[in-house]
Design an enzyme around this catalytic site. Structure first.
Site, PDB file in Angstrom:
ATOM      1  N   GLN A 146      34.356  48.979 -42.884  1.00  0.00           N
ATOM      2  CA  GLN A 146      33.798  48.521 -41.615  1.00  0.00           C
ATOM      3  C   GLN A 146      34.184  49.524 -40.529  1.00  0.00           C
ATOM      4  OE1 GLN A 146      35.182  44.659 -40.455  1.00  0.00           O
ATOM      5  NE2 GLN A 146      34.014  44.623 -38.577  1.00  0.00           N
TER       6      GLN A 146
ATOM      7  N   GLU B  72      42.450  48.343 -34.941  1.00  0.00           N
ATOM      8  CA  GLU B  72      43.649  49.173 -34.791  1.00  0.00           C
ATOM      9  C   GLU B  72      44.423  49.296 -36.103  1.00  0.00           C
ATOM     10  OE1 GLU B  72      47.561  49.942 -32.029  1.00  0.00           O
ATOM     11  OE2 GLU B  72      45.944  48.700 -31.261  1.00  0.00           O
ATOM     12  N   ARG B  73      44.455  48.247 -36.911  1.00  0.00           N
ATOM     13  CA  ARG B  73      45.138  48.347 -38.210  1.00  0.00           C
ATOM     14  C   ARG B  73      44.456  49.409 -39.078  1.00  0.00           C
ATOM     15  NH1 ARG B  73      44.844  44.477 -41.676  1.00  0.00           N
ATOM     16  NH2 ARG B  73      46.739  45.039 -42.764  1.00  0.00           N
TER      17      ARG B  73
END
Length: 190
Positions: free
Chosen positions: A80, A107-108
Site C-alpha cells: 500500500q 509511518e511504520r
C-alpha cells in the site's frame, strides 16, 4: 492511475527507478519539483524526500513490529502506498537537492523501508510509491488519527492526546470529532 496493490518484478523495479531518476533530473531544481507535484495522485519519491509526520498521534513504534514489517516489505514489496502532503515550499533537505514531503499515513511502513535501506537490503535511491494529497493541518491530523485507530495497538493516551488536539487546535466538539472518525461521541468523551 492509483497504485492500489503494488506487485513488481526486478525488471519493473528497475523501470520504476529509471522513471523516478528521469523525473527528478527533468525537474531541474527543487522549486520546479514543487510546482510539478501532482495535487492528488500517485507518485514515486525517494525515501529521503519524505519526512516523518509531526502530527501523528502514534509516538511509540514497537521495534519487533518494525523488524517484521521490514522483512515483509523485503519479501513481498510495499503493498500500500504511503500518503503524503505536497512538498513544503520553504523546507528543503539539508543538501538542497529536493523538497520534503510530509507523511500523513504509513509511518511504520516508511520506518521499515528506512531499516531496509540502513541494512543495505534496499537501495537508497529506489523510489517509494506514495499518494500525494493537499490538505489542511486539521484534515492531516484527522486522517492520521483515523488510520491509527484502525490498528489495535494505538495506546489509549496517544488516542486521547489526538482527540484533545482536534478539540483544542481546531475547535471541534466531541460530537464533530466522533462524526469525522466514525466513533460514538461517548467513546471520544471517554
Amino acid at each position: 492511475k492509483p497504485l492500489g496493490v503494488l506487485m513488481t518484478t526486478p525488471a519493473a523495479d528497475a523501470a520504476l527507478e529509471a522513471m523516478a531518476l528521469f523525473r527528478r533530473r527533468a525537474a531541474g531544481e527543487a522549486i520546479a519539483a514543487i510546482l510539478d507535484a501532482p495535487d492528488d495522485g500517485a507518485a514515486l519519491l525517494p525515501h529521503g524526500d519524505i519526512a516523518p509526520d509531526l502530527l501523528n498521534p502514534r509516538t511509540d513504534f514497537a521495534e519487533e513490529g518494525l523488524i517484521q514489517l521490514a522483512d515483509s516489505i523485503a519479501a513481498d514489496g510495499l503493498l500500500q502506498p504511503l500518503l503524503v502532503r505536497p512538498a513544503e515550499v520553504n523546507r528543503l533537505r539539508a543538501d538542497g537537492d529536493a523538497p520534503i514531503h510530509r507523511l500523513v499515513a504509513g509511518e511504520r511502513r516508511w520506518q521499515a523501508i528506512g531499516r531496509l535501506i540502513a541494512d543495505r537490503r534496499r537501495p537508497a535511491d529506489r523510489p517509494v510509491p506514495v499518494t500525494i494529497r493537499a490538505m489542511s493541518n486539521e484534515t492531516h491530523l484527522r486522517l492520521a488519527l483515523i488510520e491509527n485507530l484502525q490498528r489495535r495497538d494505538l495506546k489509549p493516551l496517544e488516542e486521547a492526546r489526538a482527540y484533545r488536539r482536534l478539540r483544542d487546535e481546531f475547535a471541534l466538539s466531541t460530537a464533530q470529532i466522533a462524526e469525522q472518525i466514525g466513533f460514538t461521541q461517548r467513546v471520544v468523551q471517554q
